[in-house]
Design a protein around this motif. Structure first.
Motif, PDB file in Angstrom:
ATOM      1  N   PRO A  35       0.830  -1.206   0.000  1.00 54.51           N
ATOM      2  CA  PRO A  35       0.000   0.000   0.000  1.00 54.51           C
ATOM      3  C   PRO A  35       0.870   1.263   0.000  1.00 54.51           C
ATOM      4  CG  PRO A  35      -0.748  -1.553   1.674  1.00 54.51           C
ATOM      5  CD  PRO A  35       0.544  -2.077   1.133  1.00 54.51           C
ATOM      6  N   VAL A  36       0.357   2.320  -0.608  1.00 56.75           N
ATOM      7  CA  VAL A  36       1.107   3.572  -0.715  1.00 56.75           C
ATOM      8  C   VAL A  36       1.467   4.117   0.656  1.00 56.75           C
ATOM      9  CG1 VAL A  36       1.003   5.949  -1.540  1.00 56.75           C
ATOM     10  CG2 VAL A  36       0.105   4.118  -2.955  1.00 56.75           C
ATOM     11  N   GLY A  37       0.566   4.026   1.616  1.00 57.01           N
ATOM     12  CA  GLY A  37       0.847   4.520   2.964  1.00 57.01           C
ATOM     13  C   GLY A  37       2.023   3.820   3.613  1.00 57.01           C
ATOM     14  N   ILE A  38       2.135   2.539   3.389  1.00 53.70           N
ATOM     15  CA  ILE A  38       3.254   1.775   3.942  1.00 53.70           C
ATOM     16  C   ILE A  38       4.553   2.188   3.267  1.00 53.70           C
ATOM     17  CG2 ILE A  38       4.193  -0.541   4.263  1.00 53.70           C
ATOM     18  CD1 ILE A  38       1.619   0.169   5.903  1.00 53.70           C
ATOM     19  N   VAL A  39       4.513   2.377   1.961  1.00 52.76           N
ATOM     20  CA  VAL A  39       5.705   2.811   1.232  1.00 52.76           C
ATOM     21  C   VAL A  39       6.151   4.178   1.730  1.00 52.76           C
ATOM     22  CG1 VAL A  39       6.569   3.496  -1.044  1.00 52.76           C
ATOM     23  CG2 VAL A  39       5.228   1.412  -0.799  1.00 52.76           C
ATOM     24  N   LYS A  40       5.202   5.064   2.017  1.00 55.30           N
ATOM     25  CA  LYS A  40       5.552   6.399   2.520  1.00 55.30           C
ATOM     26  C   LYS A  40       6.248   6.315   3.871  1.00 55.30           C
ATOM     27  CE  LYS A  40       2.005   9.090   0.143  1.00 55.30           C
ATOM     28  NZ  LYS A  40       0.843   9.988   0.344  1.00 55.30           N
ATOM     29  N   VAL A  41       5.805   5.425   4.733  1.00 58.29           N
ATOM     30  CA  VAL A  41       6.458   5.259   6.042  1.00 58.29           C
ATOM     31  C   VAL A  41       7.880   4.746   5.850  1.00 58.29           C
ATOM     32  CG1 VAL A  41       6.415   3.967   8.213  1.00 58.29           C
ATOM     33  CG2 VAL A  41       4.302   4.915   7.291  1.00 58.29           C
ATOM     34  N   LEU A  42       8.061   3.787   4.945  1.00 57.68           N
ATOM     35  CA  LEU A  42       9.406   3.278   4.674  1.00 57.68           C
ATOM     36  C   LEU A  42      10.299   4.377   4.092  1.00 57.68           C
ATOM     37  CD1 LEU A  42       8.520  -0.177   3.073  1.00 57.68           C
ATOM     38  CD2 LEU A  42       9.220   0.273   5.430  1.00 57.68           C
ATOM     39  N   LEU A  43       9.720   5.225   3.233  1.00 58.72           N
ATOM     40  CA  LEU A  43      10.486   6.316   2.640  1.00 58.72           C
ATOM     41  C   LEU A  43      10.947   7.321   3.687  1.00 58.72           C
ATOM     42  CD1 LEU A  43       8.471   6.967  -0.627  1.00 58.72           C
ATOM     43  CD2 LEU A  43      10.759   5.998  -0.436  1.00 58.72           C
ATOM     44  N   VAL A  44      10.097   7.616   4.665  1.00 64.31           N
ATOM     45  CA  VAL A  44      10.486   8.536   5.741  1.00 64.31           C
ATOM     46  C   VAL A  44      11.715   8.005   6.459  1.00 64.31           C
ATOM     47  CG1 VAL A  44       9.781   9.467   7.985  1.00 64.31           C
ATOM     48  CG2 VAL A  44       8.203   9.554   6.068  1.00 64.31           C
ATOM     49  N   ASP A  45      11.712   6.721   6.789  1.00 60.56           N
ATOM     50  CA  ASP A  45      12.861   6.117   7.474  1.00 60.56           C
ATOM     51  C   ASP A  45      14.121   6.190   6.616  1.00 60.56           C
ATOM     52  OD1 ASP A  45      11.242   5.500   9.591  1.00 60.56           O
ATOM     53  OD2 ASP A  45      10.982   3.387   9.042  1.00 60.56           O
ATOM     54  N   LEU A  46      13.976   5.898   5.330  1.00 59.78           N
ATOM     55  CA  LEU A  46      15.138   5.876   4.444  1.00 59.78           C
ATOM     56  C   LEU A  46      15.697   7.267   4.180  1.00 59.78           C
ATOM     57  CD1 LEU A  46      13.934   3.116   1.976  1.00 59.78           C
ATOM     58  CD2 LEU A  46      15.718   2.920   3.708  1.00 59.78           C
ATOM     59  N   VAL A  47      14.834   8.279   4.119  1.00 56.15           N
ATOM     60  CA  VAL A  47      15.306   9.656   3.954  1.00 56.15           C
ATOM     61  C   VAL A  47      16.071  10.092   5.194  1.00 56.15           C
ATOM     62  CG1 VAL A  47      14.526  12.059   3.841  1.00 56.15           C
ATOM     63  CG2 VAL A  47      13.609  10.398   2.253  1.00 56.15           C
ATOM     64  N   GLU A  48      15.542   9.768   6.368  1.00 54.31           N
ATOM     65  CA  GLU A  48      16.208  10.149   7.620  1.00 54.31           C
ATOM     66  C   GLU A  48      17.581   9.480   7.745  1.00 54.31           C
ATOM     67  OE1 GLU A  48      13.400   9.165  10.664  1.00 54.31           O
ATOM     68  OE2 GLU A  48      12.141  10.919  10.237  1.00 54.31           O
ATOM     69  N   ASN A  49      17.735   8.291   7.187  1.00 52.45           N
ATOM     70  CA  ASN A  49      19.020   7.591   7.240  1.00 52.45           C
ATOM     71  C   ASN A  49      19.939   7.951   6.079  1.00 52.45           C
ATOM     72  OD1 ASN A  49      18.412   6.211   9.614  1.00 52.45           O
ATOM     73  ND2 ASN A  49      17.391   4.570   8.497  1.00 52.45           N
ATOM     74  N   GLY A  50      19.470   8.795   5.169  1.00 46.83           N
ATOM     75  CA  GLY A  50      20.288   9.238   4.050  1.00 46.83           C
ATOM     76  C   GLY A  50      20.498   8.202   2.962  1.00 46.83           C
ATOM     77  N   LEU A  51      19.620   7.210   2.884  1.00 44.92           N
ATOM     78  CA  LEU A  51      19.780   6.156   1.892  1.00 44.92           C
ATOM     79  C   LEU A  51      19.064   6.453   0.581  1.00 44.92           C
ATOM     80  CD1 LEU A  51      19.515   3.101   4.254  1.00 44.92           C
ATOM     81  CD2 LEU A  51      21.529   3.888   3.036  1.00 44.92           C
ATOM     82  N   ILE A  52      18.109   7.367   0.610  1.00 43.46           N
ATOM     83  CA  ILE A  52      17.432   7.751  -0.622  1.00 43.46           C
ATOM     84  C   ILE A  52      17.336   9.268  -0.702  1.00 43.46           C
ATOM     85  CG2 ILE A  52      16.065   5.642  -0.845  1.00 43.46           C
ATOM     86  CD1 ILE A  52      13.665   7.309   0.145  1.00 43.46           C
ATOM     87  N   LEU A  53      17.169   9.743  -1.918  1.00 42.41           N
ATOM     88  CA  LEU A  53      16.995  11.166  -2.178  1.00 42.41           C
ATOM     89  C   LEU A  53      15.652  11.360  -2.854  1.00 42.41           C
ATOM     90  CD1 LEU A  53      20.513  11.776  -3.746  1.00 42.41           C
ATOM     91  CD2 LEU A  53      19.838  12.217  -1.386  1.00 42.41           C
ATOM     92  N   THR A  54      15.005  12.460  -2.535  1.00 46.99           N
ATOM     93  CA  THR A  54      13.720  12.754  -3.158  1.00 46.99           C
ATOM     94  C   THR A  54      13.762  14.121  -3.810  1.00 46.99           C
ATOM     95  OG1 THR A  54      12.808  13.768  -1.163  1.00 46.99           O
ATOM     96  CG2 THR A  54      12.457  11.404  -1.443  1.00 46.99           C
ATOM     97  N   ARG A  55      12.896  14.307  -4.763  1.00 44.24           N
ATOM     98  CA  ARG A  55      12.732  15.627  -5.353  1.00 44.24           C
ATOM     99  C   ARG A  55      11.290  15.750  -5.808  1.00 44.24           C
ATOM    100  NH1 ARG A  55      14.967  16.067 -11.505  1.00 44.24           N
ATOM    101  NH2 ARG A  55      13.382  14.704 -12.315  1.00 44.24           N
TER     102      ARG A  55
END
Length: 133
Positions: free
Chosen positions: A87-107
Protein backbone atom coordinates in the motif's frame (compact mmCIF):
# COMPACT_ATOMS: atom_id res chain seq x y z
CA UNK A 1 -13.99 -43.05 14.77
CA UNK A 2 -13.46 -41.39 11.40
CA UNK A 3 -10.20 -40.75 9.71
CA UNK A 4 -9.60 -37.46 7.97
CA UNK A 5 -9.70 -37.58 4.22
CA UNK A 6 -6.89 -36.32 2.05
CA UNK A 7 -8.93 -33.18 1.33
CA UNK A 8 -9.00 -32.25 5.03
CA UNK A 9 -5.23 -32.39 5.42
CA UNK A 10 -3.35 -29.27 4.41
CA UNK A 11 0.35 -29.30 3.64
CA UNK A 12 2.58 -27.27 5.96
CA UNK A 13 3.12 -23.65 5.01
CA UNK A 14 6.44 -22.88 3.35
CA UNK A 15 7.63 -19.44 4.58
CA UNK A 16 9.21 -18.73 1.20
CA UNK A 17 5.96 -19.14 -0.74
CA UNK A 18 4.39 -15.89 -2.03
CA UNK A 19 1.09 -16.69 -0.27
CA UNK A 20 2.88 -16.74 3.08
CA UNK A 21 4.68 -13.48 2.42
CA UNK A 22 1.34 -11.76 1.71
CA UNK A 23 0.20 -12.69 5.23
CA UNK A 24 2.60 -10.19 6.79
CA UNK A 25 0.51 -7.33 8.12
CA UNK A 26 1.41 -3.76 7.14
CA UNK A 27 1.94 -2.68 10.75
CA UNK A 28 4.65 -5.34 11.03
CA UNK A 29 6.46 -3.88 8.01
CA UNK A 30 6.34 -0.36 9.50
CA UNK A 31 7.11 -1.51 13.05
CA UNK A 32 3.73 -0.22 14.17
CA UNK A 33 4.33 3.33 12.93
CA UNK A 34 1.46 5.45 11.69
CA UNK A 35 1.33 7.12 8.28
CA UNK A 36 0.69 10.58 9.73
CA UNK A 37 4.31 11.69 9.23
CA UNK A 38 4.23 11.04 5.49
CA UNK A 39 2.57 14.20 4.21
CA UNK A 40 5.76 15.34 2.46
CA UNK A 41 5.44 12.51 -0.06
CA UNK A 42 2.91 12.82 -2.86
CA UNK A 43 2.15 10.03 -5.30
CA UNK A 44 4.29 11.77 -7.92
CA UNK A 45 7.26 12.59 -5.66
CA UNK A 46 10.38 11.22 -7.32
CA UNK A 47 12.73 8.96 -5.39
CA UNK A 48 16.22 7.60 -6.13
CA UNK A 49 18.87 5.79 -4.12
CA UNK A 50 21.72 7.79 -2.63
CA UNK A 51 25.27 7.01 -3.71
CA UNK A 52 26.13 5.57 -0.30
CA UNK A 53 24.04 2.40 -0.33
CA UNK A 54 26.66 0.26 1.39
CA UNK A 55 24.60 0.43 4.59
CA UNK A 56 21.55 -1.22 3.05
CA UNK A 57 22.71 -4.68 4.20
CA UNK A 58 21.43 -3.91 7.70
CA UNK A 59 17.95 -2.90 6.55
CA UNK A 60 14.66 -4.75 6.80
CA UNK A 61 13.85 -6.77 3.67
CA UNK A 62 11.22 -4.30 2.45
CA UNK A 63 13.51 -1.29 2.89
CA UNK A 64 16.39 -3.11 1.22
CA UNK A 65 14.18 -4.01 -1.73
CA UNK A 66 12.99 -0.39 -1.99
CA UNK A 67 16.55 0.97 -2.08
CA UNK A 68 17.59 -1.64 -4.64
CA UNK A 69 14.61 -0.74 -6.80
CA UNK A 70 15.50 2.95 -6.71
CA UNK A 71 19.16 2.41 -7.66
CA UNK A 72 18.22 2.42 -11.34
CA UNK A 73 17.03 6.03 -11.36
CA UNK A 74 14.08 8.11 -10.29
CA UNK A 75 10.74 6.42 -9.60
CA UNK A 76 7.55 7.96 -8.29
CA UNK A 77 6.06 6.87 -4.97
CA UNK A 78 3.15 5.30 -6.86
CA UNK A 79 5.53 3.29 -9.07
CA UNK A 80 7.45 2.05 -6.04
CA UNK A 81 4.23 0.92 -4.35
CA UNK A 82 3.24 -0.92 -7.51
CA UNK A 83 6.59 -2.68 -7.89
CA UNK A 84 6.72 -3.68 -4.22
CA UNK A 85 3.00 -4.62 -4.15
CA UNK A 86 2.57 -2.65 -0.92
CA UNK A 87 0.00 0.00 0.00
CA UNK A 88 1.11 3.57 -0.72
CA UNK A 89 0.85 4.52 2.96
CA UNK A 90 3.25 1.77 3.94
CA UNK A 91 5.71 2.81 1.23
CA UNK A 92 5.55 6.40 2.52
CA UNK A 93 6.46 5.26 6.04
CA UNK A 94 9.41 3.28 4.67
CA UNK A 95 10.49 6.32 2.64
CA UNK A 96 10.49 8.54 5.74
CA UNK A 97 12.86 6.12 7.47
CA UNK A 98 15.14 5.88 4.44
CA UNK A 99 15.31 9.66 3.95
CA UNK A 100 16.21 10.15 7.62
CA UNK A 101 19.02 7.59 7.24
CA UNK A 102 20.29 9.24 4.05
CA UNK A 103 19.78 6.16 1.89
CA UNK A 104 17.43 7.75 -0.62
CA UNK A 105 17.00 11.17 -2.18
CA UNK A 106 13.72 12.75 -3.16
CA UNK A 107 12.73 15.63 -5.35
CA UNK A 108 9.50 17.24 -6.24
CA UNK A 109 8.25 16.46 -9.72
CA UNK A 110 8.98 18.91 -12.48
CA UNK A 111 6.10 21.39 -12.56
CA UNK A 112 4.07 21.61 -15.73
CA UNK A 113 5.12 24.37 -18.07
CA UNK A 114 3.16 27.56 -17.78
CA UNK A 115 1.16 28.49 -20.82
CA UNK A 116 2.51 31.26 -23.01
CA UNK A 117 0.49 34.40 -23.48
CA UNK A 118 -1.91 34.04 -26.43
CA UNK A 119 -1.17 37.60 -27.55
CA UNK A 120 2.57 36.86 -27.85
CA UNK A 121 1.90 33.69 -29.82
CA UNK A 122 -0.43 35.53 -32.17
CA UNK A 123 2.21 38.23 -32.81
CA UNK A 124 4.82 35.57 -33.58
CA UNK A 125 2.45 33.84 -35.97
CA UNK A 126 1.58 37.14 -37.69
CA UNK A 127 5.30 37.96 -38.04
CA UNK A 128 6.09 34.56 -39.55
CA UNK A 129 3.21 34.82 -41.99
CA UNK A 130 4.30 38.31 -43.03
CA UNK A 131 7.90 37.18 -43.52
CA UNK A 132 7.37 33.84 -45.24
CA UNK A 133 3.90 34.30 -46.72
Amino acid sequence: MTTPSDDDLEPPVDPLEPEYVELVRPYVITNGRDVSDTSRFELITLVTAADDTQRKAHLDPEKRELVTLCEGGYLSVAEIAGHLKLPVGIVKVLLVDLVENGLILTRRPIPPAQLADIQVLQEVLDGLQARFG
